[in-house]
Write a protein that holds these residues in place. Structure first.
Motif, PDB file in Angstrom:
ATOM      1  N   GLY A  67       7.310  -8.690  17.812  1.00  0.00           N
ATOM      2  CA  GLY A  67       6.765 -10.018  17.602  1.00  0.00           C
ATOM      3  C   GLY A  67       7.817 -11.002  17.127  1.00  0.00           C
ATOM      4  N   GLY A  68       7.428 -12.267  17.057  1.00  0.00           N
ATOM      5  CA  GLY A  68       8.289 -13.293  16.491  1.00  0.00           C
ATOM      6  C   GLY A  68       9.417 -13.732  17.408  1.00  0.00           C
ATOM      7  N   SER A 120      11.469 -11.130  19.688  1.00  0.00           N
ATOM      8  CA  SER A 120      10.924 -10.792  20.994  1.00  0.00           C
ATOM      9  C   SER A 120      11.249 -11.871  22.018  1.00  0.00           C
ATOM     10  N   TRP A 158       2.720 -10.061  25.044  1.00  0.00           N
ATOM     11  CA  TRP A 158       2.588 -10.838  23.796  1.00  0.00           C
ATOM     12  C   TRP A 158       1.129 -11.188  23.522  1.00  0.00           C
ATOM     13  N   THR A 159       0.386 -11.541  24.563  1.00  0.00           N
ATOM     14  CA  THR A 159      -1.033 -11.875  24.392  1.00  0.00           C
ATOM     15  C   THR A 159      -1.822 -10.680  23.890  1.00  0.00           C
ATOM     16  N   ARG A 173      -0.643  -8.182  22.229  1.00  0.00           N
ATOM     17  CA  ARG A 173      -0.219  -7.943  20.839  1.00  0.00           C
ATOM     18  C   ARG A 173      -0.964  -8.860  19.883  1.00  0.00           C
ATOM     19  N   GLU A 174      -1.049 -10.149  20.231  1.00  0.00           N
ATOM     20  CA  GLU A 174      -1.737 -11.101  19.357  1.00  0.00           C
ATOM     21  C   GLU A 174      -3.222 -10.779  19.245  1.00  0.00           C
ATOM     22  N   ARG A 175      -3.822 -10.342  20.345  1.00  0.00           N
ATOM     23  CA  ARG A 175      -5.240  -9.985  20.284  1.00  0.00           C
ATOM     24  C   ARG A 175      -5.454  -8.782  19.375  1.00  0.00           C
ATOM     25  N   ARG A 176      -4.553  -7.809  19.470  1.00  0.00           N
ATOM     26  CA  ARG A 176      -4.650  -6.654  18.578  1.00  0.00           C
ATOM     27  C   ARG A 176      -4.469  -7.069  17.124  1.00  0.00           C
ATOM     28  N   ARG A 177      -3.495  -7.962  16.890  1.00  0.00           N
ATOM     29  CA  ARG A 177      -3.249  -8.404  15.515  1.00  0.00           C
ATOM     30  C   ARG A 177      -4.457  -9.147  14.950  1.00  0.00           C
ATOM     31  N   GLN A 178      -5.046 -10.030  15.781  1.00  0.00           N
ATOM     32  CA  GLN A 178      -6.222 -10.758  15.318  1.00  0.00           C
ATOM     33  C   GLN A 178      -7.398  -9.818  15.072  1.00  0.00           C
TER      34      GLN A 178
END
Length: 402
Positions: A132-133, A136, A181-182, A184-189
């Motif tokens: 992330g960040g 990446s 990346w999308t 990853r963000e969905r998993r993080r949220q």
């Protein structure tokens, strides 16, 4: 009896440990299965990339570059896919540099860039998914830039991919990283949402336990404190009344201990079969309040169809209301009316006592009653009566009324 109870507790504990062990074993097997599946997918992707690169490099059934160079290039474009989940940045940079060089120098013919782009898509997806960040984005930009430079250099030849091929390569690189990346963000949220829900559930459970402890211990200790004061007062003047006061203290202490055990039992992992209070148990609260000088008239009408949670909330509201009468208005007369009608349980507790000022900070009981009522979407009022005394009125909807 004690020995048999101990054996039962041991068996229950053994069963609990066995269940936990099976759960952990199943979770471990599930994790191992996921790792194996992921490794098999990595091997399949790497093998596919290797074969595609070798096929793309062949012209008329032979390689125009030395075979060792062709095989080395195919290996550098495929092996990083095996470690893309563990070292995504390194894998992306290796594939990016190799793909750019292969396209620029024609190791893979200009018109057959499928292999390098396939490998780039896989490693860029892994990079966006696992890193992330800015790190990446920087790695993806650097590797993609090298590939695009190689594509532009390849455009010089007659068989080059041209502008359309260059744009297509850029889109493949950008879309692959953006997709990873999308996800990853969905998993993080999703993880943040789950963590917040867990924190809220823990907070709600702590609040519920605090209410239960306050209602149980507060009610019993108030009675014990009143009777202890009476016992202390009559010890010298009317010693014949002392045994009765001590008997009340003993009985109240035992009942408080039993309710406390039942509430603490809810926190245990093994099943607890102690039945919760019912509306018929309100008579016990009235009898205990009478021990402290509060004469209670109790009326209970209906409520047999009320859910267990509503009944428990009504029981605790009456319990806390009587506790407040004992603490702040005894001796007094109190009327308790609990009536069910049209899917709603109405609780009214009114006394005629003279209210004494409560100590600073006291008020957890009223707040707890409001919270219990709010949980069922009911209404709650508490305050002085015009005719004197204090009144608590609460409604608890259930069934079709909710």
């Amino acid at each position: 009896m004690g020995r048999r109870s101990g054996t039962g507790a041991s068996v229950s504990s053994d069963r609990s440990l066995s269940t936990r062990g099976l759960t952990r074993a199943a979770s471990a097997v599930d994790n191992v299965g996921r790792v194996i599946l992921r490794r098999l997918m990595d091997v399949a992707l790497a093998a596919a990339a290797w074969l595609i690169c070798l096929y793309a490099a062949a012209e008329d059934g032979s390689y125009h570059e030395p075979p060792w160079l062709t095989f080395l290039t195919a290996t550098l474009l495929s092996v990083p896919l095996l470690i893309s989940w563990q070292w995504p940045v390194a894998g992306t940079l290796v594939v990016g540099v190799t793909a750019g060089a292969a396209l620029a120098f024609g190791i893979v013919p200009d018109f057959a860039s499928t292999g390098p782009l396939f490998s780039m898509a896989v490693v860029l997806f892994a990079l966006g998914l696992y890193v992330g960040g800015r790190r990446s984005f920087a790695a993806a930009s650097a590797a993609s830039a090298v590939v695009l430079i190689g594509t532009v250099v390849a455009d010089i030849s007659a068989d080059g991919p041209g502008l359309a091929g260059t744009v297509f390569a850029a889109l493949i690189c950008a879309a692959s990283w953006a997709l990873g990346w999308t996800l990853r963000e969905r998993r993080r949220q999703a993880a943040l949402t789950a963590a917040r829900a867990t924190e809220q559930a823990v907070s709600d459970e702590r609040l519920r336990i605090a209410r239960e402890m306050h209602d149980i211990i507060g009610h019993s200790l108030s009675l014990i404190a009143v009777k202890a004061a009476i016992a202390n007062h009559v010890a010298q003047q009317r010693p014949e009344e002392l045994p009765a006061a001590l008997a009340v203290i003993e009985a109240t202490s035992k009942q408080a201990l039993e309710e406390l055990r039942r509430s603490v039992g809810e926190l245990r992992t093994e099943p607890v079969f102690t039945a919760p209070p019912v509306l018929a148990d309100l008579s016990h609260l009235a009898d205990r309040a009478a021990w402290a000088g509060v004469v209670v008239s109790l009326a209970v009408r209906g409520g047999e169809d009320a859910p267990e949670g509503v009944v428990l909330a009504a029981y605790r509201i009456v319990q806390e209301s009587l506790t407040n009468v004992v603490k702040h208005a005894a001796p007094a007369k109190c009327h308790v009316d609990v009536a069910a009608s049209d899917g709603e349980l109405r609780i009214e507790v009114a006394d005629d006592g003279t209210r004494r000022l409560a100590p600073a900070g006291d008020g957890m009981g009223l707040a707890g009653m409001r919270e219990r009522v709010a949980a069922y979407g009911g209404s709650f009022t508490a305050g002085p009566r015009k005719a004197g005394g204090f009144e608590v009125v609460a409604t608890l909807p259930y069934g079709g009324a909710r």
